[in-house]
Design a protein around this motif. Structure first.
Motif, PDB file in Angstrom:
ATOM      1  N   THR A 131      -0.216   3.956  -2.601  1.00 41.70           N
ATOM      2  CA  THR A 131      -1.619   4.393  -2.655  1.00 41.70           C
ATOM      3  C   THR A 131      -1.752   5.849  -3.101  1.00 41.70           C
ATOM      4  O   THR A 131      -1.084   6.739  -2.561  1.00 41.70           O
ATOM      5  CB  THR A 131      -2.288   4.226  -1.269  1.00 41.70           C
ATOM      6  N   LEU A 148      -4.357   7.027   1.743  1.00 33.91           N
ATOM      7  CA  LEU A 148      -5.432   6.103   2.130  1.00 33.91           C
ATOM      8  C   LEU A 148      -6.351   6.781   3.144  1.00 33.91           C
ATOM      9  O   LEU A 148      -7.581   6.753   3.012  1.00 33.91           O
ATOM     10  CB  LEU A 148      -4.812   4.841   2.746  1.00 33.91           C
ATOM     11  N   VAL A 157      -6.458   3.957  -4.851  1.00 33.73           N
ATOM     12  CA  VAL A 157      -6.050   2.751  -5.585  1.00 33.73           C
ATOM     13  C   VAL A 157      -4.567   2.479  -5.322  1.00 33.73           C
ATOM     14  O   VAL A 157      -3.840   3.347  -4.857  1.00 33.73           O
ATOM     15  CB  VAL A 157      -6.257   2.891  -7.116  1.00 33.73           C
ATOM     16  N   ARG A 158      -4.163   1.260  -5.637  1.00 32.14           N
ATOM     17  CA  ARG A 158      -2.748   0.907  -5.555  1.00 32.14           C
ATOM     18  C   ARG A 158      -2.142   1.170  -6.929  1.00 32.14           C
ATOM     19  O   ARG A 158      -2.473   0.476  -7.892  1.00 32.14           O
ATOM     20  CB  ARG A 158      -2.591  -0.563  -5.182  1.00 32.14           C
ATOM     21  N   GLY A 200       0.786  -1.232   0.000  1.00 35.87           N
ATOM     22  CA  GLY A 200       0.000   0.000   0.000  1.00 35.87           C
ATOM     23  C   GLY A 200       0.818   1.282   0.000  1.00 35.87           C
ATOM     24  O   GLY A 200       0.249   2.378   0.049  1.00 35.87           O
TER      25      GLY A 200
END
Lengths: 304, 162
Positions: free
Chosen positions: B52, B112, B60-61, B49
Motif C-alpha cells: 500500500t 493505509l 492504492v495497492r 496490502g
C-alpha cells in the motif's frame, strides 16, 4: 505471466476507437485495471499475452457525473470510492454508498471502477444489484464506418451470464444512467469469508421509501451470488409495496425468495442467507427511511 | 514488440525518470527501478496490502497498478514518513504498542493508516476495524496494530502532526 506490448491512454473517444481498430482483437480495455494482474496471474489462462492494454479512464465521457432530482448519469470509469466521497451522489444513490463500504477494500476502491465491475459480469458483482435496484441503463458506444454511434439498454439485459455481457467486441461501456432515489432508506448486505476483499457468497441491495402513514410507498430489492446473473426480487417487492412494514410481512416476502437460488453450490446455505438478508436488509433500510425498524430478533448484528 | 514507456514517478517529492515495460507493476518500478525498497510486495495479487502506498492522494495497492498508470503523479511511500531522524507519530506508536514482529506488513499498514487519519483523524473504532481489515498481518495479529493506530490518531488529533 502477463506479456503486453503497449499501454495506451487515449484522451478522447475517437482516439480510443482508433486504438481499438489498430489492435482489433488484440487489446483489452482497462480503467482502474485492478483485476488485470490477478486475472493474468491466476494461471488458469497460462501465460497471457495482451498486445495492447487500452486505458479508457482519461476519456471525458467515461468520467461524467450528472446528478439532479430525478436522474443520475455517471461515467463508466467512476471509481467506486466516489459513491462514498461525493455527497450528492451518495444522496441520490444511497444504496451505492452502502455497497461501496463493502466493495473490495479501501485501496482497491480508490482505483476500481463501476464500469469495470459491470463488464466483468461476475454473478456476485457488488455493484450490479444496487444498480438494478436503481433501474439502471447502460450506454454503449462504437465507431462504425467512421461514425461514433451509441445505444442504450437496461442493465438487466446487458448482463447475460457469468462473464458474459451484451458488449460487442468493438464497443465501449460509456456511462450508466439511472433513477435518483433521494429520501430512500438503503442497505447493502454481503457475506463472504473475510471482512474486506471478499467475493460475495450472497449480496443484496435494498432501498425503501415510506409514505406519510409509514407504509411502504416504494421498494426495490436485488440480489447477487445466487444464480448466473444478479436479479431483482419482483415478487417480494410487489407483495410489500403499499403495505405496512411489519416483521411478519418482511418474513413472508423473504420466504418468496427461496426458489430463486440457482447457484451451483451451497444451496441451503444461500437460501438461509438470502432469507435473512431480505428481512435484515429491509429492516435497516426502513430505519434509514425514517420508519420504526421491526425487531429482527436473533438475526446476527454484524456480518462479513 | 514491447514498447518501453518513459515515465516519471514523483516519489516523496523527488522525480525519478525511468523506462518501463507496460506490464511492470508500480511496486516493482518503485523497488527495482527507483531503489526505494520500503514498499513491500507480499501476495502480488491485491490481497495482503503490504504494498500500500499513496498515489495522487489515494491509498492504492501498488502491486495491482501498472507503473505507467502513475506517470507524473505524486506518490508517497513509507520512506517519506519520517522527517530525518524524527519518526512520524504512526511509526512511534507502532513501536510503543509492539505493533510489529517481522515487520513485513508494516509499511502497508502505516501508509493505509496515514491516508485514513489524514483524511479523518476522528476515525471511529468501528471504522478503524473496517479500514485495517484491508491488510493482512501473519505474525503479530491485529490487536496491537489497532492500539497503535488509535494511539497515533490521538497524537495527530492533538495537533502534533507535522
Amino acid at each position: 505471466m502477463l506479456y503486453c506490448d503497449a499501454y495506451l491512454t487515449p484522451r478522447s473517444l475517437a482516439d480510443a476507437f482508433t486504438a481499438m481498430a489498430e489492435y482489433r482483437g488484440r487489446y483489452r480495455l482497462v480503467a482502474g485495471a485492478t483485476d488485470t494482474l490477478p486475472w493474468a496471474r491466476a494461471g488458469r489462462a497460462g501465460d497471457v499475452a495482451i498486445p495492447a492494454l487500452i486505458d479508457v479512464s482519461a476519456i471525458p465521457e467515461l468520467r461524467e457525473r450528472r446528478v439532479d432530482a430525478t436522474r443520475v448519469r455517471i461515467g463508466a470509469a467512476t471509481p467506486m470510492q466516489r459513491f462514498l466521497d461525493d455527497g450528492d451522489l451518495a444522496r441520490a444513490m444511497p444504496v451505492m454508498a452502502r455497497c461501496a463500504v463493502w466493495f473490495a477494500d479501501d485501496q482497491i476502491r480508490a482505483a476500481a471502477t463501476v464500469g469495470g465491475n459491470l463488464v466483468n459480469a461476475s454473478p456476485a458483482a457488488d455493484a450490479t444489484p444496487p444498480l438494478l435496484a436503481h433501474d439502471a441503463q447502460v450506454e454503449l458506444a462504437c465507431a462504425r464506418e467512421g461514425k461514433i454511434t451509441r445505444r442504450r439498454m437496461a442493465l438487466g439485459d446487458f448482463v447475460r451470464g457469468p462473464g458474459k455481457t451484451a458488449l460487442e467486441a468493438d464497443e465501449i461501456l460509456l456511462a450508466i444512467e439511472c433513477a435518483a432515489l433521494p429520501g430512500y432508506g438503503a442497505e447493502f448486505e454481503k457475506v463472504g469469508h473475510r471482512r474486506s476483499l471478499v467475493i460475495a457468497t450472497v449480496c443484496l441491495a435494498a432501498v425503501v421509501r415510506l409514505d406519510a402513514a409509514h407504509a411502504i410507498a416504494d421498494l426495490r430489492l436485488a440480489v447477487g451470488g445466487v444464480g448466473p446473473v444478479p436479479c431483482r426480487l419482483h415478487e417480494s417487492e410487489n407483495f410489500l409495496r403499499g403495505g405496512a412494514a411489519t416483521l411478519a410481512r418482511l418474513e413472508e416476502a423473504a420466504h418468496m425468495t427461496v426458489g430463486l437460488v440457482q447457484s451451483r453450490t451451497r444451496h441451503d446455505y444461500r437460501r438461509d442467507v438470502l432469507h435473512g438478508f431480505v428481512v435484515r436488509g429491509l429492516a435497516s433500510a426502513l430505519r434509514r427511511a425514517g420508519g420504526a425498524s421491526p425487531p429482527v430478533g436473533e438475526l446476527e448484528a454484524s456480518h462479513a | 514488440m514491447t514498447q518501453r514507456a518513459a515515465i516519471v514517478l514523483n516519489l516523496n517529492g523527488v522525480d525519478h525518470a525511468i523506462s518501463v515495460e507496460p506490464r511492470r507493476t508500480l511496486a516493482d518500478a518503485i523497488r527495482d527501478d527507483c531503489g526505494l525498497t520500503g514498499t513491500h510486495i507480499g501476495c502480488e495479487h491485491g490481497v495482503c496490502g503490504a504494498c500500500t502506498i499513496i498515489v495522487a492522494g489515494e491509498a492504492v495497492r501498488s502491486c495491482l497498478m501498472f507503473a505507467v498508470q502513475a506517470d507524473g503523479k505524486r506518490i508517497r511511500t513509507v520512506e517519506g514518513l519520517a522527517d530525518g531522524e524524527q519518526l512520524h507519530p504512526l511509526q512511534e506508536a507502532f513501536i510503543a504498542h509492539h505493533a510489529l514482529q517481522c515487520g513485513f506488513c508494516t509499511p502497508g499498514f502505516l501508509m493505509l493508516s496515514l491516508h485514513a487519519l489524514e483524511r479523518d483523524p476522528d476515525l471511529g473504532d468501528e471504522e478503524l476495524l473496517d479500514l485495517l481489515a484491508s491488510n493482512l498481518c501473519r505474525c503479530t495479529g491485529y490487536q496491537n496494530i489497532v492500539k497503535a493506530v488509535r494511539g497515533a490518531a490521538a497524537v495527530m488529533r492533538a495537533g502534533v502532526v507535522r
